[in-house]
Design a protein around this motif. Structure first.
Motif, PDB file in Angstrom:
ATOM      1  N   ALA A 106      45.727  25.832   8.159  1.00  0.00           N
ATOM      2  CA  ALA A 106      46.811  24.680   7.930  1.00  0.00           C
ATOM      3  C   ALA A 106      48.105  25.296   7.808  1.00  0.00           C
ATOM      4  CB  ALA A 106      46.347  24.045   6.563  1.00  0.00           C
ATOM      5  N   SER A 107      48.204  26.670   7.810  1.00  0.00           N
ATOM      6  CA  SER A 107      49.491  27.065   7.708  1.00  0.00           C
ATOM      7  C   SER A 107      50.161  27.197   9.210  1.00  0.00           C
ATOM      8  CB  SER A 107      49.585  28.812   7.044  1.00  0.00           C
ATOM      9  OG  SER A 107      48.852  29.495   8.054  1.00  0.00           O
ATOM     10  N   LYS A 108      49.381  27.133  10.171  1.00  0.00           N
ATOM     11  CA  LYS A 108      49.725  26.897  11.569  1.00  0.00           C
ATOM     12  C   LYS A 108      50.249  25.589  12.160  1.00  0.00           C
ATOM     13  CE  LYS A 108      48.699  31.219  12.194  1.00  0.00           C
ATOM     14  NZ  LYS A 108      49.380  32.746  11.799  1.00  0.00           N
ATOM     15  N   VAL A 109      50.042  24.571  11.476  1.00  0.00           N
ATOM     16  CA  VAL A 109      50.374  23.367  11.922  1.00  0.00           C
ATOM     17  C   VAL A 109      51.886  23.113  11.402  1.00  0.00           C
ATOM     18  CG1 VAL A 109      50.019  20.823  11.119  1.00  0.00           C
ATOM     19  CG2 VAL A 109      48.060  22.417  10.876  1.00  0.00           C
ATOM     20  N   LYS A 110      52.398  22.599  12.862  1.00  0.00           N
ATOM     21  CA  LYS A 110      53.945  22.346  12.734  1.00  0.00           C
ATOM     22  C   LYS A 110      54.255  20.627  12.665  1.00  0.00           C
ATOM     23  CE  LYS A 110      55.018  26.614  14.519  1.00  0.00           C
ATOM     24  NZ  LYS A 110      55.448  27.419  15.620  1.00  0.00           N
ATOM     25  N   VAL A 111      54.945  20.245  11.808  1.00  0.00           N
ATOM     26  CA  VAL A 111      55.267  18.759  11.945  1.00  0.00           C
ATOM     27  C   VAL A 111      56.737  18.667  12.022  1.00  0.00           C
ATOM     28  CG1 VAL A 111      55.475  16.757  10.451  1.00  0.00           C
ATOM     29  CG2 VAL A 111      53.472  18.371  10.349  1.00  0.00           C
ATOM     30  N   SER A 112      57.213  17.715  13.024  1.00  0.00           N
ATOM     31  CA  SER A 112      58.452  17.545  13.251  1.00  0.00           C
ATOM     32  C   SER A 112      58.780  15.898  13.772  1.00  0.00           C
ATOM     33  CB  SER A 112      59.033  18.495  14.552  1.00  0.00           C
ATOM     34  OG  SER A 112      58.061  18.190  15.613  1.00  0.00           O
ATOM     35  N   GLY A 113      60.072  15.546  13.880  1.00  0.00           N
ATOM     36  CA  GLY A 113      60.313  14.229  14.291  1.00  0.00           C
ATOM     37  C   GLY A 113      61.513  13.808  13.648  1.00  0.00           C
ATOM     38  N   PRO A 114      62.180  12.631  13.963  1.00  0.00           N
ATOM     39  CA  PRO A 114      63.352  12.089  13.261  1.00  0.00           C
ATOM     40  C   PRO A 114      62.926  11.435  11.819  1.00  0.00           C
ATOM     41  CG  PRO A 114      62.646  10.771  15.069  1.00  0.00           C
ATOM     42  CD  PRO A 114      61.705  11.886  15.216  1.00  0.00           C
TER      43      PRO A 114
END
Length: 185
Positions: free
Chosen positions: A168-176
């Motif tokens: 889970a530490s490798k999951v990236k979340v991005s977006g406006p």
């Protein structure tokens, strides 16, 4: 018991035929009867031939089926999943060896996290060993309880630990619509 009291004088013959020779003991009781004991050494059908003056007596050959007595304490379980963690959401299996325990139905109950029951696929390998497979859907502890002839086998319940597959530490979340969490000091 063989009763020859009313048969008159004659010779008694006794043979037992089956998958393997059976040990026979014939005891004269002194009253015109004989007590016969036999020990089949292998499971299977046996024919008990009782002859009087080389002629089968009524009902001979008699039929008997020898079975191996069921003893669930002789069942052994083995498999990597019983000794080290396995990845969650992937099939895993273990072997239940009933080759020395007699013939009986095998049932395996699996209870996982949240007391959810999981199906176990049991494949008879034809040699007294059974491959038991299931899918631990998520990380956590699973209790595996094999029962042979309705009796829980030694060591049961067995424990299977499923570990998370991903990191889970490798999951990236991005977006406006996402903002970084604020840390209050």
């Amino acid at each position: 018991t063989i009763d020859t009291k009313e048969a008159g004088a004659g010779n008694l013959g006794l043979t037992i035929e089956g998958p393997e020779e059976a040990k026979i003991e014939c005891k004269e009781n002194g009253d015109g009867t004989r007590t016969v004991e036999y020990v089949p050494l292998k499971a299977g059908p046996y024919d008990i031939n009782v002859l009087f003056d080389d002629v089968h007596v009524p009902g001979s050959p008699f039929k008997a089926d020898a079975i191996v007595p069921v003893d669930a304490s002789k069942v052994k379980c083995a498999g990597d999943c019983l000794s080290k963690p396995v990845p969650a959401s992937f099939p895993t299996d273990f072997v239940v060896d009933t080759s020395e325990a007699g013939e009986a139905p095998l049932d395996v109950e699996i209870v996982g996290p949240g007391k959810k029951k999981y199906p176990c696929e049991i494949k008879d390998n034809g040699d007294g060993k059974h491959t038991c497979a299931f899918v631990p859907e998520r990380a956590g502890k699973y209790q595996v309880t094999p029962k042979y002839g309705g009796t829980v086998v030694p060591g049961a319940p067995l424990n299977v630990t499923a570990k998370p597959v991903g990191d889970a530490s490798k999951v990236k979340v991005s977006g406006p619509g996402i903002s970084r969490p604020h840390i209050n000091h």
